[in-house]
Design a protein around this motif. Structure first.
Motif, PDB file in Angstrom:
ATOM      1  N   ARG A   1       0.848  -1.119   0.112  1.00  0.00           N
ATOM      2  CA  ARG A   1      -0.471  -0.049   0.153  1.00  0.00           C
ATOM      3  C   ARG A   1       0.977   1.077  -0.239  1.00  0.00           C
ATOM      4  NH1 ARG A   1      -3.510  -4.442  -0.177  1.00  0.00           N
ATOM      5  NH2 ARG A   1      -5.104  -3.718   0.661  1.00  0.00           N
ATOM      6  N   PHE A   2       0.500   2.293  -0.779  1.00  0.00           N
ATOM      7  CA  PHE A   2       1.141   3.478  -0.934  1.00  0.00           C
ATOM      8  C   PHE A   2      -0.146   4.531  -0.005  1.00  0.00           C
ATOM      9  CE2 PHE A   2       3.312   0.478  -4.208  1.00  0.00           C
ATOM     10  CZ  PHE A   2       4.707   0.737  -3.382  1.00  0.00           C
TER      11      PHE A   2
ATOM     12  N   GLY B   1       2.810   8.823  -2.895  1.00  0.00           N
ATOM     13  CA  GLY B   1       3.798   7.821  -3.232  1.00  0.00           C
ATOM     14  C   GLY B   1       4.441   6.953  -2.135  1.00  0.00           C
TER      15      GLY B   1
ATOM     16  N   LEU C   1       5.489   4.171   0.693  1.00  0.00           N
ATOM     17  CA  LEU C   1       5.567   3.090   1.227  1.00  0.00           C
ATOM     18  C   LEU C   1       4.673   3.012   2.476  1.00  0.00           C
ATOM     19  CD1 LEU C   1       5.217   0.398   0.557  1.00  0.00           C
ATOM     20  CD2 LEU C   1       7.457   0.390   1.847  1.00  0.00           C
TER      21      LEU C   1
ATOM     22  N   TYR D   1      11.314  -0.009  -3.231  1.00  0.00           N
ATOM     23  CA  TYR D   1       9.484   0.141  -3.910  1.00  0.00           C
ATOM     24  C   TYR D   1       9.379   1.339  -4.418  1.00  0.00           C
ATOM     25  CZ  TYR D   1       7.407  -3.273  -1.186  1.00  0.00           C
ATOM     26  OH  TYR D   1       7.012  -4.650  -0.769  1.00  0.00           O
ATOM     27  N   SER D   2       8.371   1.308  -5.214  1.00  0.00           N
ATOM     28  CA  SER D   2       7.854   2.825  -6.814  1.00  0.00           C
ATOM     29  C   SER D   2       6.505   2.410  -6.266  1.00  0.00           C
ATOM     30  CB  SER D   2       8.502   2.891  -8.036  1.00  0.00           C
ATOM     31  OG  SER D   2       9.862   2.657  -7.936  1.00  0.00           O
ATOM     32  N   PRO D   3       5.649   3.598  -6.109  1.00  0.00           N
ATOM     33  CA  PRO D   3       4.185   2.953  -5.908  1.00  0.00           C
ATOM     34  C   PRO D   3       3.607   2.782  -7.755  1.00  0.00           C
ATOM     35  CG  PRO D   3       5.006   5.574  -6.330  1.00  0.00           C
ATOM     36  CD  PRO D   3       6.429   4.853  -6.356  1.00  0.00           C
TER      37      PRO D   3
END
Length: 241
Positions: free
Chosen positions: A174-175, A179, A181, A214-216
């Motif tokens: 989930r973001f 954007g 984490l 992580y990237s959204p």
């Protein structure tokens, strides 16, 4: 002392009687769980069937268009050099069932060159497919590893040429609106009925070199990898959670 015990006994009995006499206070009647049929050897009635043994209509090529892998005898098989395939439908949280088989003939290959493929959740996070039966390789790259991240608890691999099963619970990351984490992905994996990943926190997208991050992103397809090995798949279905 005896008098105290005798005096307390009626009160204790009354309290126990009250609990026994009012079971409705702890009964919850709603919401009523939806009935799901679970026929033996078939997908649950609420599942999205991604391969029913006949065609790859639920899939497309890595860059769009038809899925180029071979379908025969109730299974589909990687065509080396054709690139991977992905589902047309996008998913977030799912229960996934997939059966896979590495080639029976080893032909002198070993390590990461033996029966290699991968199941990518949301196209980014790889659950490794590999012939790991009597086939040493780095532990976070063997079958049922979260590739380059999480070593399976045990090696539950069957010999090459035999069908194997993964049952997966995937909780998508989930973001926040900005954007960032908010919560990482988690994965639980059963390999041939044996628990091998137990609610493992995924550190980020799969990387061959370097640390995961992580990237959204939103819901995304399930992707199957072409790693130049004729790995076969069958009985693929998901339940959206």
């Amino acid at each position: 002392m005896a008098a105290c015990v005798l005096a307390a006994a009626p009160a204790l009995a009354q309290a126990q009687g009250d609990r026994r006499g009012e079971p409705a206070k702890t009964e919850v009647w709603t919401p009523v769980p939806v009935a799901v049929a679970t026929p033996k050897g078939a997908a649950p009635s609420d599942a999205v069937v991604l391969f029913d043994g006949t065609d790859l209509s639920a899939w497309e090529g890595e860059q769009g268009g038809h899925a180029p892998w071979a379908v025969a005898d109730g299974a589909f098989t990687v065509v080396p050099g054709s690139k991977g395939i992905r589902t047309k439908q996008r998913f977030c949280d799912i229960q996934l069932h997939v059966e896979w088989r590495s080639p029976a003939e080893i032909e002198g290959f070993d390590g990461q060159n033996r029966g290699n493929s991968g199941i990518f959740l949301q196209e980014l996070y790889e659950l490794q497919v590999l012939d790991s039966y009597d086939n040493p390789t780095y532990a976070n790259g063997q079958a049922a590893s979260i590739y380059k991240q999480a070593i399976p608890l045990v090696n539950a691999s069957r010999p090459p040429g035999l069908w194997q099963e993964y049952d997966v619970i995937w909780k998508a990351p989930r973001f926040s609106e900005g954007g960032g984490l908010a919560s990482p992905a988690r994965i639980t994996v059963m390999h041939n009925g044996v628990l091998v990943q137990d609610a493992v926190i995924v550190s980020g997208k799969t990387e061959y070199i370097g640390a995961p991050s992580y990237s959204p992103h939103g819901c995304a397809p399930i992707y199957l990898q072409d790693h130049d090995s004729k790995v076969s798949f069958r009985n693929v279905w998901v339940r959206e959670l």
